[in-house]
Design a protein around this motif. Sequence first.
Motif, PDB file in Angstrom:
ATOM      1  N   MET A  89      71.123  59.986  54.488  1.00 48.65           N
ATOM      2  CA  MET A  89      71.117  60.001  55.953  1.00 48.65           C
ATOM      3  C   MET A  89      69.849  59.355  56.506  1.00 48.65           C
ATOM      4  O   MET A  89      69.895  58.586  57.473  1.00 48.65           O
ATOM      5  N   GLY A  90      68.708  59.661  55.888  1.00 45.63           N
ATOM      6  CA  GLY A  90      67.446  59.117  56.365  1.00 45.63           C
ATOM      7  C   GLY A  90      67.357  57.608  56.199  1.00 45.63           C
ATOM      8  O   GLY A  90      66.851  56.899  57.079  1.00 45.63           O
ATOM      9  N   LEU A  91      67.863  57.093  55.083  1.00 42.11           N
ATOM     10  CA  LEU A  91      67.828  55.652  54.845  1.00 42.11           C
ATOM     11  C   LEU A  91      68.727  54.895  55.823  1.00 42.11           C
ATOM     12  O   LEU A  91      68.356  53.830  56.337  1.00 42.11           O
ATOM     13  N   ILE A  92      69.890  55.451  56.110  1.00 39.89           N
ATOM     14  CA  ILE A  92      70.772  54.811  57.098  1.00 39.89           C
ATOM     15  C   ILE A  92      70.141  54.865  58.490  1.00 39.89           C
ATOM     16  O   ILE A  92      70.178  53.883  59.249  1.00 39.89           O
ATOM     17  N   GLY A  93      69.547  56.007  58.829  1.00 43.47           N
ATOM     18  CA  GLY A  93      68.853  56.103  60.113  1.00 43.47           C
ATOM     19  C   GLY A  93      67.685  55.141  60.205  1.00 43.47           C
ATOM     20  O   GLY A  93      67.437  54.533  61.255  1.00 43.47           O
ATOM     21  N   MET A  94      66.965  54.970  59.103  1.00 37.01           N
ATOM     22  CA  MET A  94      65.850  54.025  59.047  1.00 37.01           C
ATOM     23  C   MET A  94      66.337  52.599  59.303  1.00 37.01           C
ATOM     24  O   MET A  94      65.651  51.793  59.949  1.00 37.01           O
ATOM     25  N   ALA A  95      67.540  52.282  58.812  1.00 39.72           N
ATOM     26  CA  ALA A  95      68.083  50.929  58.955  1.00 39.72           C
ATOM     27  C   ALA A  95      68.470  50.620  60.390  1.00 39.72           C
ATOM     28  O   ALA A  95      68.311  49.478  60.848  1.00 39.72           O
ATOM     29  N   PHE A 160      64.567  42.041  46.019  1.00 41.16           N
ATOM     30  CA  PHE A 160      65.716  41.150  45.872  1.00 41.16           C
ATOM     31  C   PHE A 160      66.762  41.421  46.953  1.00 41.16           C
ATOM     32  O   PHE A 160      67.323  40.483  47.546  1.00 41.16           O
ATOM     33  N   LEU A 161      67.039  42.691  47.201  1.00 41.57           N
ATOM     34  CA  LEU A 161      68.035  43.042  48.220  1.00 41.57           C
ATOM     35  C   LEU A 161      67.608  42.586  49.607  1.00 41.57           C
ATOM     36  O   LEU A 161      68.415  42.055  50.380  1.00 41.57           O
ATOM     37  N   ILE A 162      66.343  42.802  49.948  1.00 39.82           N
ATOM     38  CA  ILE A 162      65.845  42.380  51.258  1.00 39.82           C
ATOM     39  C   ILE A 162      66.007  40.870  51.425  1.00 39.82           C
ATOM     40  O   ILE A 162      66.469  40.386  52.473  1.00 39.82           O
ATOM     41  N   ASN A 163      65.668  40.120  50.398  1.00 40.85           N
ATOM     42  CA  ASN A 163      65.710  38.658  50.482  1.00 40.85           C
ATOM     43  C   ASN A 163      67.128  38.104  50.500  1.00 40.85           C
ATOM     44  O   ASN A 163      67.366  37.012  51.035  1.00 40.85           O
ATOM     45  N   ASN A 164      68.090  38.844  49.927  1.00 46.75           N
ATOM     46  CA  ASN A 164      69.434  38.286  49.754  1.00 46.75           C
ATOM     47  C   ASN A 164      70.489  38.882  50.678  1.00 46.75           C
ATOM     48  O   ASN A 164      71.465  38.189  50.995  1.00 46.75           O
ATOM     49  N   ILE A 165      70.335  40.126  51.097  1.00 47.34           N
ATOM     50  CA  ILE A 165      71.350  40.696  51.999  1.00 47.34           C
ATOM     51  C   ILE A 165      70.734  41.198  53.304  1.00 47.34           C
ATOM     52  O   ILE A 165      71.453  41.698  54.172  1.00 47.34           O
ATOM     53  N   GLY A 166      69.415  41.094  53.463  1.00 45.95           N
ATOM     54  CA  GLY A 166      68.764  41.524  54.696  1.00 45.95           C
ATOM     55  C   GLY A 166      68.223  42.932  54.583  1.00 45.95           C
ATOM     56  O   GLY A 166      68.715  43.746  53.793  1.00 45.95           O
ATOM     57  N   TRP A 167      67.187  43.229  55.381  1.00 44.05           N
ATOM     58  CA  TRP A 167      66.509  44.515  55.235  1.00 44.05           C
ATOM     59  C   TRP A 167      67.381  45.699  55.638  1.00 44.05           C
ATOM     60  O   TRP A 167      67.280  46.769  55.052  1.00 44.05           O
ATOM     61  N   GLN A 168      68.272  45.532  56.631  1.00 44.40           N
ATOM     62  CA  GLN A 168      69.123  46.655  57.023  1.00 44.40           C
ATOM     63  C   GLN A 168      70.152  46.981  55.946  1.00 44.40           C
ATOM     64  O   GLN A 168      70.331  48.143  55.564  1.00 44.40           O
ATOM     65  N   GLN A 169      70.848  45.957  55.462  1.00 45.62           N
ATOM     66  CA  GLN A 169      71.866  46.179  54.428  1.00 45.62           C
ATOM     67  C   GLN A 169      71.230  46.692  53.138  1.00 45.62           C
ATOM     68  O   GLN A 169      71.842  47.457  52.393  1.00 45.62           O
ATOM     69  N   ALA A 170      69.987  46.277  52.875  1.00 41.34           N
ATOM     70  CA  ALA A 170      69.286  46.775  51.686  1.00 41.34           C
ATOM     71  C   ALA A 170      69.080  48.289  51.777  1.00 41.34           C
ATOM     72  O   ALA A 170      69.234  49.006  50.782  1.00 41.34           O
ATOM     73  N   LEU A 171      68.756  48.786  52.959  1.00 36.32           N
ATOM     74  CA  LEU A 171      68.579  50.229  53.133  1.00 36.32           C
ATOM     75  C   LEU A 171      69.898  50.976  52.970  1.00 36.32           C
ATOM     76  O   LEU A 171      69.935  52.083  52.421  1.00 36.32           O
ATOM     77  N   VAL A 172      71.002  50.385  53.433  1.00 32.80           N
ATOM     78  CA  VAL A 172      72.317  51.010  53.257  1.00 32.80           C
ATOM     79  C   VAL A 172      72.666  51.091  51.768  1.00 32.80           C
ATOM     80  O   VAL A 172      73.202  52.101  51.292  1.00 32.80           O
ATOM     81  N   ALA A 173      72.358  50.028  51.030  1.00 32.10           N
ATOM     82  CA  ALA A 173      72.611  50.045  49.580  1.00 32.10           C
ATOM     83  C   ALA A 173      71.802  51.142  48.895  1.00 32.10           C
ATOM     84  O   ALA A 173      72.300  51.837  47.995  1.00 32.10           O
ATOM     85  N   ALA A 175      70.885  53.899  50.287  1.00 28.27           N
ATOM     86  CA  ALA A 175      71.496  55.183  50.668  1.00 28.27           C
ATOM     87  C   ALA A 175      72.612  55.554  49.698  1.00 28.27           C
ATOM     88  O   ALA A 175      72.746  56.723  49.299  1.00 28.27           O
ATOM     89  N   ALA A 176      73.411  54.560  49.316  1.00 32.01           N
ATOM     90  CA  ALA A 176      74.467  54.820  48.331  1.00 32.01           C
ATOM     91  C   ALA A 176      73.865  55.213  46.985  1.00 32.01           C
ATOM     92  O   ALA A 176      74.358  56.131  46.309  1.00 32.01           O
ATOM     93  N   ALA A 177      72.764  54.561  46.597  1.00 35.96           N
ATOM     94  CA  ALA A 177      72.109  54.893  45.331  1.00 35.96           C
ATOM     95  C   ALA A 177      71.558  56.316  45.345  1.00 35.96           C
ATOM     96  O   ALA A 177      71.589  57.016  44.324  1.00 35.96           O
ATOM     97  N   ALA A 178      71.067  56.756  46.503  1.00 33.62           N
ATOM     98  CA  ALA A 178      70.504  58.109  46.600  1.00 33.62           C
ATOM     99  C   ALA A 178      71.550  59.180  46.306  1.00 33.62           C
ATOM    100  O   ALA A 178      71.230  60.257  45.790  1.00 33.62           O
ATOM    101  N   LEU A 179      72.804  58.896  46.633  1.00 36.73           N
ATOM    102  CA  LEU A 179      73.868  59.878  46.398  1.00 36.73           C
ATOM    103  C   LEU A 179      74.177  60.058  44.914  1.00 36.73           C
ATOM    104  O   LEU A 179      74.839  61.029  44.533  1.00 36.73           O
TER     105      LEU A 179
END
Length: 406
Positions: A89-95, A160-173, A175-179
């Motif tokens: 939740m925090g990572l998605i909110g951060m994004a 790598f994620l920030i550079n290739n999918i953008g900083w917001q989408q990297a945070l969403v990814a 969030a999935a890893a945190a689960l």
Amino acid sequence: MTHRPHSLSIQQVLICGAAIVTLSMGIRHGFGLWLQPITQAQNWSRETFAFAIAIQNLVWGVSGIFAGMLADRFGAFRVILTGSILYAMGLIGMAYATSALVFSLTAGGLIGMAQAGTTYAIVYGVIGRNISANRRSWAMGIAAAAGSFGQFLMVPTEGFLINNIGWQQALVALAAAALLMIPLARGLREPHFRDGAGHFRDQSIMQALQEAFPYRSFQLLMAGYFVCGFQVVFIGVHMPSYLKDQGLAPQVASYSLALIGLFNVLGTYASGLLGQKVEKKFILAFIYLARAVVISVFLVVPLTPMSVYVFSAVMGLLWLSTVPPTNAAVAQIFGVAHLSMLSGFVFFSHQIGSFLGVWLGGFLYDRTGSYDLVWYIAIGLGVLAALLNLPIKEAALVRTPVQQGV
């Protein structure tokens, strides 16, 4: 080793505990990579970002006390489960935060609470209850090394994620890893906690606190851990921007943080192993003094990618190597019944230092245009922490019947 009735196997504790710490610590170690993308996208100052991360560290410290109490009473499984959900939740909110307030509440508040429930104090409580004292420091070193491996693994991945999918989408990814910590937490579900009855303790919470807080060695451990927090979080969060300000390429910062994580795998494991043979206060004093020396040399020599990599490797050996001897000393002095809670209080001191380190980094940079003053403070605190650890007494306390209670 001889297990207590219904205890978990050492392999299960180490595999699941190490994997949880790898994910939780690995994600947080890369937050410095988001400083410039987020502040530039939102048109915020560095102090705004630094303040939110400072709040995160402070909330982590405060929440860690209560997370430790709950883990000691009800077991680690429920605490880690809750922490994993809060992390996502925090990572998605951060994004998707559009104001500094919301960013502080999510990146600061939610992720701070999440880290309290998914990192060292909680996992170390399980280690203390299920692994015998003659292997405890070593096992804590394994768990701390896992956090370091998480930094080595996750920081380049986050870059790598920030550079290739953008900083917001990297945070969403992330969030999935945190689960992923949820299924891993089942491996730390201790049988004697499943009925909610907990396990026998020879002290109440208040008796444990009344015993620990006036004890001089406990106070000194807390003071040393304050310095640890100040140094590592200032460097971890502000190092990427410091290097970029000096004209070095962005990948130098990613490689730098990754090297810290890689070499800290060796440092924390060695620290835990050494803690079985050498007094822990001497290990801690050496680490803090060595940090002061390494930072001093780093500031004096010409700044090049190679000097950064050498600094990162040496600092990595010292990075989280304070964690096993500090927590093992708490267990050795006070026992394991309230280990998660007492480790939470020691860690709260660490997080006050973290708050000041990360916030002062942003505050003084915005005021002076330089990180120099914060580097000098980190050096002075390292020398002070080395001196504070030397008088610690590690012998187990002998309790009289008057001090005990069921």
